[in-house]
Design a protein around this motif. Structure first.
Motif, PDB file in Angstrom:
ATOM      1  N   ASN A 125       1.047  12.668  -0.501  1.00 16.69           N
ATOM      2  CA  ASN A 125       0.609  12.257   0.834  1.00 16.69           C
ATOM      3  C   ASN A 125       0.995  10.821   1.162  1.00 16.69           C
ATOM      4  O   ASN A 125       1.199  10.481   2.328  1.00 16.69           O
ATOM      5  CB  ASN A 125      -0.909  12.423   0.948  1.00 16.69           C
ATOM      6  CG  ASN A 125      -1.333  13.875   0.902  1.00 16.69           C
ATOM      7  OD1 ASN A 125      -0.993  14.657   1.776  1.00 16.69           O
ATOM      8  ND2 ASN A 125      -2.064  14.245  -0.140  1.00 16.69           N
ATOM      9  N   VAL A 126       1.089   9.986   0.140  1.00 17.93           N
ATOM     10  CA  VAL A 126       1.443   8.586   0.359  1.00 17.93           C
ATOM     11  C   VAL A 126       2.909   8.453   0.767  1.00 17.93           C
ATOM     12  O   VAL A 126       3.288   7.497   1.442  1.00 17.93           O
ATOM     13  CB  VAL A 126       1.155   7.762  -0.917  1.00 17.93           C
ATOM     14  CG1 VAL A 126       1.521   6.296  -0.723  1.00 17.93           C
ATOM     15  CG2 VAL A 126      -0.312   7.897  -1.326  1.00 17.93           C
ATOM     16  N   TYR A 127       3.728   9.438   0.394  1.00 15.89           N
ATOM     17  CA  TYR A 127       5.186   9.320   0.568  1.00 15.89           C
ATOM     18  C   TYR A 127       5.770  10.277   1.599  1.00 15.89           C
ATOM     19  O   TYR A 127       6.964  10.200   1.878  1.00 15.89           O
ATOM     20  CB  TYR A 127       5.875   9.532  -0.792  1.00 15.89           C
ATOM     21  CG  TYR A 127       5.483   8.483  -1.799  1.00 15.89           C
ATOM     22  CD1 TYR A 127       6.182   7.285  -1.879  1.00 15.89           C
ATOM     23  CD2 TYR A 127       4.396   8.670  -2.644  1.00 15.89           C
ATOM     24  CE1 TYR A 127       5.819   6.307  -2.786  1.00 15.89           C
ATOM     25  CE2 TYR A 127       4.019   7.694  -3.556  1.00 15.89           C
ATOM     26  CZ  TYR A 127       4.729   6.512  -3.616  1.00 15.89           C
ATOM     27  OH  TYR A 127       4.355   5.543  -4.510  1.00 15.89           O
ATOM     28  N   PHE A 128       4.963  11.165   2.159  1.00 13.59           N
ATOM     29  CA  PHE A 128       5.477  12.108   3.146  1.00 13.59           C
ATOM     30  C   PHE A 128       6.160  11.416   4.316  1.00 13.59           C
ATOM     31  O   PHE A 128       7.128  11.925   4.880  1.00 13.59           O
ATOM     32  CB  PHE A 128       4.343  12.974   3.704  1.00 13.59           C
ATOM     33  CG  PHE A 128       3.947  14.132   2.823  1.00 13.59           C
ATOM     34  CD1 PHE A 128       4.895  14.852   2.130  1.00 13.59           C
ATOM     35  CD2 PHE A 128       2.619  14.504   2.709  1.00 13.59           C
ATOM     36  CE1 PHE A 128       4.537  15.926   1.325  1.00 13.59           C
ATOM     37  CE2 PHE A 128       2.240  15.577   1.914  1.00 13.59           C
ATOM     38  CZ  PHE A 128       3.205  16.279   1.219  1.00 13.59           C
ATOM     39  N   SER A 129       5.655  10.265   4.712  1.00 10.22           N
ATOM     40  CA  SER A 129       6.130   9.634   5.950  1.00 10.22           C
ATOM     41  C   SER A 129       7.529   9.033   5.839  1.00 10.22           C
ATOM     42  O   SER A 129       8.186   8.823   6.867  1.00 10.22           O
ATOM     43  CB  SER A 129       5.149   8.533   6.366  1.00 10.22           C
ATOM     44  OG  SER A 129       5.127   7.487   5.410  1.00 10.22           O
ATOM     45  N   GLN A 130       8.005   8.761   4.621  1.00  8.60           N
ATOM     46  CA  GLN A 130       9.226   7.972   4.493  1.00  8.60           C
ATOM     47  C   GLN A 130      10.462   8.596   5.150  1.00  8.60           C
ATOM     48  O   GLN A 130      11.210   7.890   5.829  1.00  8.60           O
ATOM     49  CB  GLN A 130       9.468   7.624   3.017  1.00  8.60           C
ATOM     50  CG  GLN A 130       8.429   6.639   2.504  1.00  8.60           C
ATOM     51  CD  GLN A 130       8.622   6.239   1.059  1.00  8.60           C
ATOM     52  OE1 GLN A 130       9.540   6.703   0.393  1.00  8.60           O
ATOM     53  NE2 GLN A 130       7.745   5.381   0.554  1.00  8.60           N
ATOM     54  N   VAL A 179       4.143   2.796   6.355  1.00 12.37           N
ATOM     55  CA  VAL A 179       4.200   2.830   4.894  1.00 12.37           C
ATOM     56  C   VAL A 179       3.323   1.745   4.292  1.00 12.37           C
ATOM     57  O   VAL A 179       2.575   1.974   3.336  1.00 12.37           O
ATOM     58  CB  VAL A 179       5.654   2.671   4.406  1.00 12.37           C
ATOM     59  CG1 VAL A 179       5.715   2.629   2.883  1.00 12.37           C
ATOM     60  CG2 VAL A 179       6.519   3.817   4.937  1.00 12.37           C
ATOM     61  N   THR A 180       3.382   0.555   4.879  1.00 16.27           N
ATOM     62  CA  THR A 180       2.627  -0.574   4.334  1.00 16.27           C
ATOM     63  C   THR A 180       1.131  -0.313   4.369  1.00 16.27           C
ATOM     64  O   THR A 180       0.416  -0.535   3.377  1.00 16.27           O
ATOM     65  CB  THR A 180       2.948  -1.860   5.117  1.00 16.27           C
ATOM     66  OG1 THR A 180       4.353  -2.112   5.042  1.00 16.27           O
ATOM     67  CG2 THR A 180       2.187  -3.047   4.549  1.00 16.27           C
TER      68      THR A 180
END
Length: 415
Positions: free
Chosen positions: A35-40, A61-62
Motif C-alpha cells: 500500500n505504501v508503494y502503489f502510488s509510485q 509519496v512523502t
C-alpha cells in the motif's frame, strides 16, 4: 496450512514455527507494505485527475512515508505490551478504512490525508516481522526474518506491477479498492491462524514509558544506532530510484503505459533472493561481510541506472543490483538489532524503521524535485551519493566489531 505452533500452548521461542505460518507472515507483510508503494507508477495520473502540481504530486509519496514513520514510533511499540494478534487485526481493519478514503478522494487534500493515514497503519508489516522473529528459534531467526522480509520485498516490487496493470484496466482508484478487499480478507485469516501469544513475554511498561524506552535503547546500543544509519542511507537510495523512475519512462522516447512501468517491479523481485540468502549468512555470523559487499553493490548499481534514457537493459541491470543490495543490508540490520533485546523486539525494529521511513521520504521528495529541475542524471548522482555514504560509513566502522562478535550477539539474542 499450519501445524500447531508452540506459542499457542504457551511454550517459549523454541516452539515450532512451521514453514506454512512463515509463508503466511510473508504474504501478509507483502500485502500490507504494498500500500505504501502503489502510488509510485500512478503519480502522473493522480496529478492529472486531481489537478495537482508536480511538487504536490511528489508529496503523495512523502506523506505516505511520513505517516509510516509516525506509526513506527507511536504504534509499533505496542507490540511489546499487547496481544500482537489483536493488534495486527485492528490495524488491518483500520487500514481498510484508510484505503477506502484514498479510493474515493475527489480533492488533493483528502487524498493526502488518506495517504498519510494509510502509511500510519501500514506499519502492521513491522508488527508481523517482530512477531515472526519472536516465534523463531535463535539459531534460525535470520532464516525466518529473511523469508518474511522476502515477502516484504515482493510486496514492494509487485505493488508497482499490480497498480500499473489495474490502473490501465480500471483507473487508479481501482488499485486501492482491490487492496481494501484483500486487506479485509487477510484480517479474517490472520485472526484465525496467528498464535495468541508470542514467544517473548510482554513488558509491563506504560505507554509513555514504552516510547521513552525506545529512545533509551538508541542511547545505549551503538549497534542499533549504526544499523539505523545504514537503514536510512540504503532506503534513501532505494526511494530515489523507485519514486522517480516512472517519470523518464512515461516521457519520450519510451512513453510507457502504467502496466509497462509497473512491470519493472518484476525485475526487482530478485531482491527476495537476497533477503533469504542474507538471512542464512547472518545465522552463520557473516553479517559484517554481507553488509560491506551489499553496500559496494549498491554504489555500483547507479552506473547502469545512469543509462536509463538510452537503454532499458541498463535499467534492468541496475534495478536488480540495487534491490539485491538493499534487501541484503535490510535483513542483516533487522536480524542483528532484534537479537540485542528480544523482549523489546517491536521497539527495536520500530526505532530502526523510523530511520528507514526518514530515508525513504528524503529520497522521494529529493528525487522528484531534482528531476524537475535537473533531469535523470542528477537523480542518479543523488542515489549514488546516498549509496557511497553508506559504504564510507561501513568502512570507518567495520573494525568496531568482527563477524565473530556478531555471532555472539545473535547467540545472546536467543536468551
Amino acid at each position: 496450512m499450519t501445524r500447531r505452533i508452540g506459542a499457542r500452548r504457551g511454550e517459549g521461542p523454541g516452539g515450532v514455527l512451521s514453514r506454512g505460518v512463515v509463508i503466511l507472515f510473508a504474504v501478509a507483510c507483502g500485502a500490507a507494505v504494498a500500500n505504501v508503494y502503489f502510488s509510485q507508477p500512478l503519480l502522473v495520473t493522480m496529478g492529472h485527475d486531481l489537478a495537482m502540481s508536480p511538487a504536490l504530486v511528489g508529496s503523495v509519496v512523502t506523506l505516505t512515508h511520513v505517516g509510516y514513520g509516525l506509526g513506527l514510533f507511536f504504534l509499533l511499540p505496542l507490540g511489546d505490551v499487547v496481544d500482537r494478534r489483536r493488534l495486527v487485526v485492528a490495524q488491518l481493519l483500520l487500514l481498510v478504512v484508510a484505503l477506502a478514503v484514498v479510493a474515493t478522494a475527489h480533492t488533493a487534500a483528502i487524498l493526502l490525508v488518506g495517504m498519510a493515514a494509510m502509511g500510519l497503519l501500514a506499519v502492521v508489516t513491522q508488527t508481523l516481522v517482530a512477531f515472526a522473529a519472536s516465534l523463531a528459534p535463535p539459531a534460525g531467526r535470520g532464516r525466518v526474518v529473511g523469508l518474511v522480509t522476502s515477502g516484504v520485498v515482493i510486496g514492494i516490487l509487485l505493488a508497482r506491477t499490480a497498480s500499473g496493470l489495474l490502473a490501465d484496466l480500471a483507473g487508479w482508484r481501482s488499485v486501492y479498492l482491490a487492496s481494501a478487499s484483500l486487506t479485509a480478507l487477510l484480517a479474517l485469516v490472520l485472526y484465525r491462524v496467528l498464535p495468541r501469544h508470542s514467544g517473548v513475554p510482554p513488558t509491563t511498561l506504560r505507554y509513555g514509558q514504552l516510547l521513552r524506552s525506545t529512545i533509551t535503547l538508541f542511547a545505549r546500543e551503538r549497534l542499533l544506532r549504526l544499523r539505523a544509519l545504514f537503514g536510512l542511507l540504503i532506503f534513501a537510495a532505494f526511494s530515489t530510484l523507485w519514486s522517480s523512475v516512472a517519470l523518464p519512462l512515461s516521457e519520450a522516447p519510451y512513453s510507457l503505459p502504467h502496466s509497462a512501468i509497473g512491470a519493472l517491479g518484476l525485475i526487482g523481485v530478485a531482491g527476495a533472493l537476497a533477503a533469504t540468502v542474507a538471512g542464512r549468512l547472518n545465522d552463520r555470523g557473516l553479517s559484517r561481510l554481507t553488509t560491506g559487499l551489499a553496500l559496494a553493490l549498491l554504489a555500483a548499481s547507479w552506473l547502469p541506472l545512469a543509462f536509463t534514457r538510452s537503454s532499458l537493459w541498463a535499467l534492468a541491470v541496475g534495478v536488480i543490483l540495487l534491490d539485491l543490495a538493499v534487501q541484503a543490508v535490510h535483513v542483516t540490520n533487522q536480524t542483528l538489532i532484534y537479537a540485542l533485546h528480544p523482549d523489546a523486539g517491536s521497539r527495536l525494529i520500530g526505532g530502526y524503521m523510523v530511520f528507514y521511513s526518514i530515508g525513504s521520504a528524503t529520497g522521494a521528495i529529493a528525487a522528484t524535485s531534482l528531476y524537475t529541475v535537473a533531469g535523470w542524471g542528477a537523480v542518479c548522482a543523488l542515489g549514488a551519493t546516498f549509496s557511497c555514504l553508506g559504504l564510507v560509513l561501513w568502512a570507518f566502522t567495520r573494525h568496531g566489531s568482527s563477524d565473530s562478535d556478531t555471532a555472539k550477539v545473535l547467540s545472546r539474542g536467543g536468551g
